[in-house]
Scaffold this motif. Sequence first.
Motif, PDB file in Angstrom:
ATOM      1  N   GLY A 249      -0.301   0.541  61.392  1.00  0.00           N
ATOM      2  CA  GLY A 249       0.759   0.311  62.537  1.00  0.00           C
ATOM      3  C   GLY A 249       2.014  -0.326  62.227  1.00  0.00           C
ATOM      4  N   LYS A 250       2.055  -1.167  61.276  1.00  0.00           N
ATOM      5  CA  LYS A 250       3.506  -1.801  60.761  1.00  0.00           C
ATOM      6  C   LYS A 250       3.351  -1.818  59.447  1.00  0.00           C
ATOM      7  CE  LYS A 250       2.481  -6.284  62.264  1.00  0.00           C
ATOM      8  NZ  LYS A 250       2.082  -7.253  63.403  1.00  0.00           N
ATOM      9  N   GLU A 251       4.655  -2.300  58.932  1.00  0.00           N
ATOM     10  CA  GLU A 251       4.827  -2.488  57.443  1.00  0.00           C
ATOM     11  C   GLU A 251       4.863  -4.130  57.444  1.00  0.00           C
ATOM     12  OE1 GLU A 251       7.941  -0.653  54.950  1.00  0.00           O
ATOM     13  OE2 GLU A 251       7.928   0.798  56.681  1.00  0.00           O
ATOM     14  N   ASN A 252       4.357  -4.632  56.492  1.00  0.00           N
ATOM     15  CA  ASN A 252       4.513  -6.021  56.039  1.00  0.00           C
ATOM     16  C   ASN A 252       3.754  -6.108  54.810  1.00  0.00           C
ATOM     17  OD1 ASN A 252       1.717  -6.449  56.708  1.00  0.00           O
ATOM     18  ND2 ASN A 252       2.362  -7.017  58.878  1.00  0.00           N
ATOM     19  N   VAL A 253       3.695  -7.325  54.299  1.00  0.00           N
ATOM     20  CA  VAL A 253       3.188  -7.595  52.996  1.00  0.00           C
ATOM     21  C   VAL A 253       1.798  -7.233  52.798  1.00  0.00           C
ATOM     22  CG1 VAL A 253       2.849  -9.395  51.065  1.00  0.00           C
ATOM     23  CG2 VAL A 253       4.881  -9.557  52.581  1.00  0.00           C
ATOM     24  N   HIS A 254       0.925  -7.534  54.078  1.00  0.00           N
ATOM     25  CA  HIS A 254      -0.565  -7.510  53.900  1.00  0.00           C
ATOM     26  C   HIS A 254      -0.736  -5.844  53.959  1.00  0.00           C
ATOM     27  CE1 HIS A 254      -4.228  -8.318  55.038  1.00  0.00           C
ATOM     28  NE2 HIS A 254      -4.277  -7.492  56.386  1.00  0.00           N
ATOM     29  N   SER A 255      -0.106  -5.081  54.890  1.00  0.00           N
ATOM     30  CA  SER A 255      -0.147  -3.765  55.065  1.00  0.00           C
ATOM     31  C   SER A 255       0.017  -3.056  53.763  1.00  0.00           C
ATOM     32  CB  SER A 255       0.519  -3.329  56.023  1.00  0.00           C
ATOM     33  OG  SER A 255       1.796  -3.151  56.295  1.00  0.00           O
ATOM     34  N   TRP A 256       1.022  -3.447  52.922  1.00  0.00           N
ATOM     35  CA  TRP A 256       1.409  -2.795  51.832  1.00  0.00           C
ATOM     36  C   TRP A 256       0.361  -3.059  50.636  1.00  0.00           C
ATOM     37  CZ3 TRP A 256       5.486  -0.191  49.158  1.00  0.00           C
ATOM     38  CH2 TRP A 256       6.263   0.328  50.053  1.00  0.00           C
ATOM     39  N   TRP A 257      -0.236  -4.440  50.739  1.00  0.00           N
ATOM     40  CA  TRP A 257      -1.085  -4.822  49.879  1.00  0.00           C
ATOM     41  C   TRP A 257      -2.577  -3.890  50.039  1.00  0.00           C
ATOM     42  CZ3 TRP A 257      -2.518  -6.214  45.414  1.00  0.00           C
ATOM     43  CH2 TRP A 257      -3.710  -6.809  44.963  1.00  0.00           C
ATOM     44  N   SER A 258      -2.763  -3.854  51.458  1.00  0.00           N
ATOM     45  CA  SER A 258      -4.133  -3.021  51.675  1.00  0.00           C
ATOM     46  C   SER A 258      -3.777  -1.537  51.412  1.00  0.00           C
ATOM     47  CB  SER A 258      -4.162  -2.983  53.215  1.00  0.00           C
ATOM     48  OG  SER A 258      -4.405  -4.111  53.681  1.00  0.00           O
ATOM     49  N   TYR A 259      -2.606  -1.054  51.307  1.00  0.00           N
ATOM     50  CA  TYR A 259      -2.176   0.454  50.967  1.00  0.00           C
ATOM     51  C   TYR A 259      -2.594   0.514  49.437  1.00  0.00           C
ATOM     52  CZ  TYR A 259       0.316   4.805  50.414  1.00  0.00           C
ATOM     53  OH  TYR A 259       0.527   5.980  50.084  1.00  0.00           O
ATOM     54  N   PHE A 260      -2.210  -0.299  48.625  1.00  0.00           N
ATOM     55  CA  PHE A 260      -2.234  -0.370  47.272  1.00  0.00           C
ATOM     56  C   PHE A 260      -3.846  -0.534  46.951  1.00  0.00           C
ATOM     57  CE2 PHE A 260       2.504  -0.968  46.979  1.00  0.00           C
ATOM     58  CZ  PHE A 260       2.687   0.285  46.247  1.00  0.00           C
ATOM     59  N   LYS A 261      -4.431  -1.391  47.627  1.00  0.00           N
ATOM     60  CA  LYS A 261      -5.773  -1.686  47.168  1.00  0.00           C
ATOM     61  C   LYS A 261      -6.483  -0.481  47.373  1.00  0.00           C
ATOM     62  CE  LYS A 261      -7.351  -5.019  49.620  1.00  0.00           C
ATOM     63  NZ  LYS A 261      -7.690  -6.235  50.320  1.00  0.00           N
ATOM     64  N   SER A 262      -6.532   0.456  48.658  1.00  0.00           N
ATOM     65  CA  SER A 262      -7.376   1.467  48.884  1.00  0.00           C
ATOM     66  C   SER A 262      -6.793   2.800  47.960  1.00  0.00           C
ATOM     67  CB  SER A 262      -7.336   1.785  50.448  1.00  0.00           C
ATOM     68  OG  SER A 262      -6.020   2.568  50.729  1.00  0.00           O
ATOM     69  N   SER A 263      -5.744   2.754  47.251  1.00  0.00           N
ATOM     70  CA  SER A 263      -5.225   3.784  46.274  1.00  0.00           C
ATOM     71  C   SER A 263      -5.985   3.531  45.018  1.00  0.00           C
ATOM     72  CB  SER A 263      -3.589   3.719  46.062  1.00  0.00           C
ATOM     73  OG  SER A 263      -3.122   3.589  47.233  1.00  0.00           O
ATOM     74  N   ALA A 264      -6.319   2.239  44.580  1.00  0.00           N
ATOM     75  CA  ALA A 264      -6.435   1.930  43.161  1.00  0.00           C
ATOM     76  C   ALA A 264      -7.377   2.957  42.468  1.00  0.00           C
ATOM     77  CB  ALA A 264      -7.247   0.531  43.245  1.00  0.00           C
ATOM     78  N   LEU A 265      -8.723   3.328  43.153  1.00  0.00           N
ATOM     79  CA  LEU A 265      -9.543   4.203  42.513  1.00  0.00           C
ATOM     80  C   LEU A 265      -9.007   5.729  42.060  1.00  0.00           C
ATOM     81  CD1 LEU A 265     -12.538   4.747  41.413  1.00  0.00           C
ATOM     82  CD2 LEU A 265     -12.888   5.758  43.589  1.00  0.00           C
ATOM     83  N   TYR A 266      -8.269   6.360  42.974  1.00  0.00           N
ATOM     84  CA  TYR A 266      -7.591   7.592  42.736  1.00  0.00           C
ATOM     85  C   TYR A 266      -6.450   7.590  41.751  1.00  0.00           C
ATOM     86  CZ  TYR A 266      -5.129  11.958  44.442  1.00  0.00           C
ATOM     87  OH  TYR A 266      -4.455  13.166  44.527  1.00  0.00           O
ATOM     88  N   TRP A 267      -5.773   6.712  42.048  1.00  0.00           N
ATOM     89  CA  TRP A 267      -4.659   6.175  41.141  1.00  0.00           C
ATOM     90  C   TRP A 267      -4.957   6.107  39.765  1.00  0.00           C
ATOM     91  CZ3 TRP A 267      -2.875   1.991  38.318  1.00  0.00           C
ATOM     92  CH2 TRP A 267      -1.548   2.015  37.876  1.00  0.00           C
ATOM     93  N   SER A 268      -5.953   5.122  39.445  1.00  0.00           N
ATOM     94  CA  SER A 268      -6.549   4.940  38.173  1.00  0.00           C
ATOM     95  C   SER A 268      -7.142   6.059  37.302  1.00  0.00           C
ATOM     96  CB  SER A 268      -7.552   4.032  37.940  1.00  0.00           C
ATOM     97  OG  SER A 268      -7.330   3.091  39.084  1.00  0.00           O
ATOM     98  N   LEU A 269      -7.764   7.110  38.187  1.00  0.00           N
ATOM     99  CA  LEU A 269      -8.200   8.522  37.694  1.00  0.00           C
ATOM    100  C   LEU A 269      -6.830   9.343  37.246  1.00  0.00           C
ATOM    101  CD1 LEU A 269     -11.044   9.274  40.189  1.00  0.00           C
ATOM    102  CD2 LEU A 269     -11.189   9.047  37.455  1.00  0.00           C
ATOM    103  N   ALA A 270      -5.971   9.451  38.267  1.00  0.00           N
ATOM    104  CA  ALA A 270      -4.950  10.236  37.989  1.00  0.00           C
ATOM    105  C   ALA A 270      -4.115   9.933  36.924  1.00  0.00           C
ATOM    106  CB  ALA A 270      -4.004  10.392  39.123  1.00  0.00           C
ATOM    107  N   VAL A 271      -3.571   8.558  36.868  1.00  0.00           N
ATOM    108  CA  VAL A 271      -3.001   7.881  35.859  1.00  0.00           C
ATOM    109  C   VAL A 271      -3.565   7.983  34.550  1.00  0.00           C
ATOM    110  CG1 VAL A 271      -1.714   5.828  34.977  1.00  0.00           C
ATOM    111  CG2 VAL A 271      -1.602   6.659  37.530  1.00  0.00           C
ATOM    112  N   GLY A 272      -4.929   7.530  34.622  1.00  0.00           N
ATOM    113  CA  GLY A 272      -5.868   7.706  33.084  1.00  0.00           C
ATOM    114  C   GLY A 272      -5.711   8.954  32.419  1.00  0.00           C
TER     115      GLY A 272
END
Length: 319
Positions: A249-272
Motif C-alpha cells: 500500500g505505501k512505502e516506509n521503513v516497515h514495508s521496505w523491511w517486509s519486502y527484503f524479508k520476503s525476498s530472502a530465500l529466492y535471493w540467496s538461491l540466485a546470488v549463491g
Amino acid sequence: MLFCLIFFVFLLNNFNELYMETSLHLRILLTFFMLWLANFISVENQQLIGFVGIALLGIVHGANDLTIGQHLKGGVATSWEVKLLMKYISIVLGGMVVFTLLPSYGLLLFILLSGYHFGNQHWTLAMPSSVQRFWMLFQGSYGLLVLGILFCFHEKEVQAIVETITQKSYPELWVHEITLILGVLVLGLGSFLAQQSEAFRASIGRNLFYLIVFTLIFYHAGLIWGFSMYFVLWHSVPSIQEQIRFLYGKENVHSWWSYFKSSALYWSLAVGTMAIAYWAIANDTVFKALFFSLMAAITFPHTLIIAQMKRAMQKKVGP
Ligand SMILES: CC1=C(/C=C/C(C)=C/C=C/C(C)=C/C=O)C(C)(C)CCC1
C-alpha cells in the motif's frame, strides 16, 4: 513558528511527491558520483562491483515475483500456491531449455522481452484501449533503444559475450543500424501516441531526459559498470518502490523491511548460484555468458508478472 507549522503541513501533504522527487534526485546524484568514481577504479574492480550491485539490488527486484503473483490472485491461499510455483518453475525451466538448445533464439527472445520490460518500467501510463498495440510496441522500442545505445558504445565486448552464449560467430551484429531504426520507431510511434494522450505528452520531457542520462552513462562507463548502474539505479530501485506500493500500500521503513524479508530465500538461491559460478569459472567471458543466461531464465516469468502487476495497479487508479 507559524511559518514552520505551514511548512510542516506542506511537507505532510506533499510527502509522496517530495519522496518521489528526492529519490529521483538521489538517483541522478548517485549516477554522476559513480561515473566520477569509475576514474579511480580498475576495469576488473568496476566489473566486480557491477556484478555485486546487480546481485545485491538487481536480483532482489525479481525475488518477490511469486509473492506478487500470489497477491494478484487475491491474497493468501494454499491450493494455488503450489500451482503458481509450478507455473513459475516451468517458465524458468522452459527458458533454460530454449537457451540451451536454441541459444540464438533464446538470446533474441531474452533481449526482446527485456526491451519491453525496461520500456514498460519507464512508461507507466494508462493509455486508451484503442492504442494498446501501438503502446506496447512503443514501450518495447524505447526499452530496446536503451539497450541499443549501450551496445553501440561497447559493440566488441557485447559481440564476445553473444558469441560465447550462442557458440556461433557473428562478424556483424548491426547494432548501430538497429539502434537507428529503433530511434526512428520511437519517434514515429511517440508522435502518434502524443496526439492520442495528454498523459503521454506530459511524460515525454522526463523520459527524454532519462535517455540523455543513460547515453551519458553508457558512453562514459564500461559495459558492466554502465549496465549495472542502469539496471540497479534506473530499473531495479524504481521497480522495487512500485512493487512495495502494490504489495503493502505505501512505502516506509516497515514495508521496505517486509519486502527484503520476503525476498530472502529466492535471493540467496540466485546470488549463491552466481557466487559459486564466479568462484568456479576462471574465464571472464564464459562467466559473463553464464551470468546473463541465468538472468534470462528469471527474466521470462518476471516480465509477465510485472506487466500483470502494472495492469492491476492501473485498473485500481483508473485512466
Ligand atoms: C547487457 C548485456 C546483455 C543483455 C542483458 C540484458 C538484456 C539484461 C536484461 C535483464 C533483465 C530484463 C532483468 C530482469 O529484470 C547481453 C546481450 C547478454 C550481452 C552482454 C551485455
